[in-house]
Design an enzyme around this catalytic site. Sequence first.
Site, PDB file in Angstrom:
ATOM      1  N   LYS A 165     103.134  65.716  28.464  1.00  0.00           N
ATOM      2  CA  LYS A 165     103.801  65.510  27.174  1.00  0.00           C
ATOM      3  C   LYS A 165     102.806  64.998  26.142  1.00  0.00           C
ATOM      4  O   LYS A 165     102.125  64.004  26.369  1.00  0.00           O
ATOM      5  CB  LYS A 165     104.939  64.504  27.335  1.00  0.00           C
ATOM      6  CG  LYS A 165     105.691  64.239  26.034  1.00  0.00           C
ATOM      7  CD  LYS A 165     106.906  63.384  26.263  1.00  0.00           C
ATOM      8  CE  LYS A 165     106.632  61.907  26.170  1.00  0.00           C
ATOM      9  NZ  LYS A 165     106.284  61.423  24.832  1.00  0.00           N
ATOM     10  N   ASP A 217     106.300  66.566  22.031  1.00  0.00           N
ATOM     11  CA  ASP A 217     107.332  65.567  21.736  1.00  0.00           C
ATOM     12  C   ASP A 217     107.099  64.991  20.343  1.00  0.00           C
ATOM     13  O   ASP A 217     106.598  63.880  20.193  1.00  0.00           O
ATOM     14  CB  ASP A 217     107.251  64.469  22.814  1.00  0.00           C
ATOM     15  CG  ASP A 217     108.230  63.334  22.581  1.00  0.00           C
ATOM     16  OD1 ASP A 217     109.247  63.547  21.889  1.00  0.00           O
ATOM     17  OD2 ASP A 217     107.969  62.220  23.083  1.00  0.00           O
ATOM     18  N   LYS A 269     109.690  65.112  18.003  1.00  0.00           N
ATOM     19  CA  LYS A 269     111.017  64.647  17.543  1.00  0.00           C
ATOM     20  C   LYS A 269     111.264  64.989  16.078  1.00  0.00           C
ATOM     21  O   LYS A 269     111.490  64.103  15.245  1.00  0.00           O
ATOM     22  CB  LYS A 269     111.155  63.137  17.754  1.00  0.00           C
ATOM     23  CG  LYS A 269     110.985  62.683  19.190  1.00  0.00           C
ATOM     24  CD  LYS A 269     111.242  61.177  19.315  1.00  0.00           C
ATOM     25  CE  LYS A 269     111.065  60.662  20.719  1.00  0.00           C
ATOM     26  NZ  LYS A 269     109.670  60.617  21.194  1.00  0.00           N
ATOM     27  N   ASP A 296     114.268  66.544   9.876  1.00  0.00           N
ATOM     28  CA  ASP A 296     114.027  66.821   8.454  1.00  0.00           C
ATOM     29  C   ASP A 296     115.098  67.819   8.020  1.00  0.00           C
ATOM     30  O   ASP A 296     116.016  68.115   8.801  1.00  0.00           O
ATOM     31  CB  ASP A 296     112.607  67.393   8.288  1.00  0.00           C
ATOM     32  CG  ASP A 296     112.029  67.114   6.899  1.00  0.00           C
ATOM     33  OD1 ASP A 296     112.777  67.239   5.912  1.00  0.00           O
ATOM     34  OD2 ASP A 296     110.826  66.796   6.814  1.00  0.00           O
ATOM     35  N   ILE A 297     114.995  68.367   6.827  1.00  0.00           N
ATOM     36  CA  ILE A 297     115.998  69.354   6.400  1.00  0.00           C
ATOM     37  C   ILE A 297     115.861  70.596   7.286  1.00  0.00           C
ATOM     38  O   ILE A 297     114.771  70.877   7.821  1.00  0.00           O
ATOM     39  CB  ILE A 297     115.861  69.719   4.903  1.00  0.00           C
ATOM     40  CG1 ILE A 297     114.477  70.294   4.600  1.00  0.00           C
ATOM     41  CG2 ILE A 297     116.170  68.511   4.032  1.00  0.00           C
ATOM     42  CD1 ILE A 297     114.355  70.868   3.198  1.00  0.00           C
ATOM     43  N   THR A 310     115.567  55.564  24.033  1.00  0.00           N
ATOM     44  CA  THR A 310     115.884  54.706  25.179  1.00  0.00           C
ATOM     45  C   THR A 310     115.401  53.268  24.988  1.00  0.00           C
ATOM     46  O   THR A 310     115.743  52.396  25.774  1.00  0.00           O
ATOM     47  CB  THR A 310     115.255  55.273  26.468  1.00  0.00           C
ATOM     48  OG1 THR A 310     113.910  55.614  26.188  1.00  0.00           O
ATOM     49  CG2 THR A 310     115.992  56.491  26.962  1.00  0.00           C
ATOM     50  N   ARG A 337     103.406  54.963  30.970  1.00  0.00           N
ATOM     51  CA  ARG A 337     102.582  53.831  31.415  1.00  0.00           C
ATOM     52  C   ARG A 337     102.570  53.562  32.921  1.00  0.00           C
ATOM     53  O   ARG A 337     101.508  53.217  33.447  1.00  0.00           O
ATOM     54  CB  ARG A 337     102.984  52.573  30.622  1.00  0.00           C
ATOM     55  CG  ARG A 337     102.535  52.646  29.182  1.00  0.00           C
ATOM     56  CD  ARG A 337     103.260  51.672  28.300  1.00  0.00           C
ATOM     57  NE  ARG A 337     104.661  52.071  28.115  1.00  0.00           N
ATOM     58  CZ  ARG A 337     105.519  51.422  27.342  1.00  0.00           C
ATOM     59  NH1 ARG A 337     105.135  50.336  26.693  1.00  0.00           N
ATOM     60  NH2 ARG A 337     106.763  51.851  27.211  1.00  0.00           N
TER      61      ARG A 337
HETATM   62  O1  C5P Z   1     105.299  54.537  29.020  1.00  0.00           O
HETATM   63  P1  C5P Z   1     106.697  55.045  29.144  1.00  0.00           P
HETATM   64  O2  C5P Z   1     107.037  55.561  30.522  1.00  0.00           O
HETATM   65  O3  C5P Z   1     107.716  54.070  28.620  1.00  0.00           O
HETATM   66  O4  C5P Z   1     106.724  56.316  28.175  1.00  0.00           O
HETATM   67  C1  C5P Z   1     107.899  56.985  27.823  1.00  0.00           C
HETATM   68  C2  C5P Z   1     107.584  58.120  26.931  1.00  0.00           C
HETATM   69  O5  C5P Z   1     108.814  58.770  26.594  1.00  0.00           O
HETATM   70  C3  C5P Z   1     106.921  57.751  25.608  1.00  0.00           C
HETATM   71  O6  C5P Z   1     105.966  58.764  25.315  1.00  0.00           O
HETATM   72  C4  C5P Z   1     108.046  57.771  24.579  1.00  0.00           C
HETATM   73  O7  C5P Z   1     107.610  58.190  23.301  1.00  0.00           O
HETATM   74  C5  C5P Z   1     108.969  58.830  25.184  1.00  0.00           C
HETATM   75  N1  C5P Z   1     110.372  58.766  24.803  1.00  0.00           N
HETATM   76  C6  C5P Z   1     111.182  57.681  25.034  1.00  0.00           C
HETATM   77  N2  C5P Z   1     112.501  57.670  24.657  1.00  0.00           N
HETATM   78  C7  C5P Z   1     113.038  58.755  24.098  1.00  0.00           C
HETATM   79  C8  C5P Z   1     112.234  59.881  23.882  1.00  0.00           C
HETATM   80  C9  C5P Z   1     110.904  59.850  24.269  1.00  0.00           C
HETATM   81  O8  C5P Z   1     110.736  56.698  25.581  1.00  0.00           O
HETATM   82  N3  C5P Z   1     114.335  58.772  23.800  1.00  0.00           N
END
Ligand code: C5P
Length: 242
Positions: free
Chosen positions: A34, A61, A63, A66-67, A121, A212
């Site tokens: 990603k 990713d 996200k 916008d219009i 999340t 992470r």
């Molecule tokens: O490090 P970690 O496991 O928390 O990374 C989660 C990844 O998922 C990040 O790249 C974050 O931008 C992405 N993400 C998220 N929640 C969402 C959509 C994407 O944590 N709703």
Amino acid sequence: MSKQAKVIVALDYPDQRAAMRFVETVSPQDCKLKIGLQLFVAEGPEFVRHLSAAGFDVFLDLKFHDIPNTVAAACRSAAALDVWMMNVHCLGGRRMMQQAKQALASQDGRAPLLIGVTILTSHQPDEINDVGLCGDLPDLVGALARQAVQSGLDGVVCSPWEAATLRQQLGNDTLLVTPGIRPASVDHGDQRRVMTPARAIRAGSSYLVIGRPITQSQDPAATLRQINQEIAQVLEIGRENT
Ligand code: C5P
């Protein structure tokens, strides 16, 4: 070998060099990759093309929100990068999601999968109310997810805690992509509603976005292998029970 990987590793690295240190230790069969805002802003579309050309399924990713016309145009640009999956914010509304999907369908060849972000999340219920959204978090997520599917999207990003309910409401054809995954022993970081990989798969997640816990571990490739084994066990048990 086909690419069956359930784990999408979030390459949340500052630059291509740092990302490649990890990428060079894994294969397209081990995981999907990603690219989010940090790496895309730093390295741009060339790095996306590079990873796709190396055989990886890339989830872009960014996200989009916008219009409708702008988002549809951005989707066409993203499709030209040969990505496997991309996303928009469901809060952009039905027309935006429909036009995004139509823009991808009108592309020649393989259109990327398009999924919608329901609620991040990292959000907690009181933060949702702070930004003016009323109602319960699960209701809000359910309503946004239904709109996404009705608008033609292939699935949604959601918390693993919402996966079981959404799987029931949306059926088996909808992709549920879940960040907020933490192996039992690991620090939660800024994610609030977290779940272990095995439990998330059991709850109905199609793909797990993990950053992470893998990228900041001492041996990222070994941590990924361990998580893949944990997932394989769950899927094996699932097959035996059907
Ligand atoms: O490090 P970690 O496991 O928390 O990374 C989660 C990844 O998922 C990040 O790249 C974050 O931008 C992405 N993400 C998220 N929640 C969402 C959509 C994407 O944590 N709703």
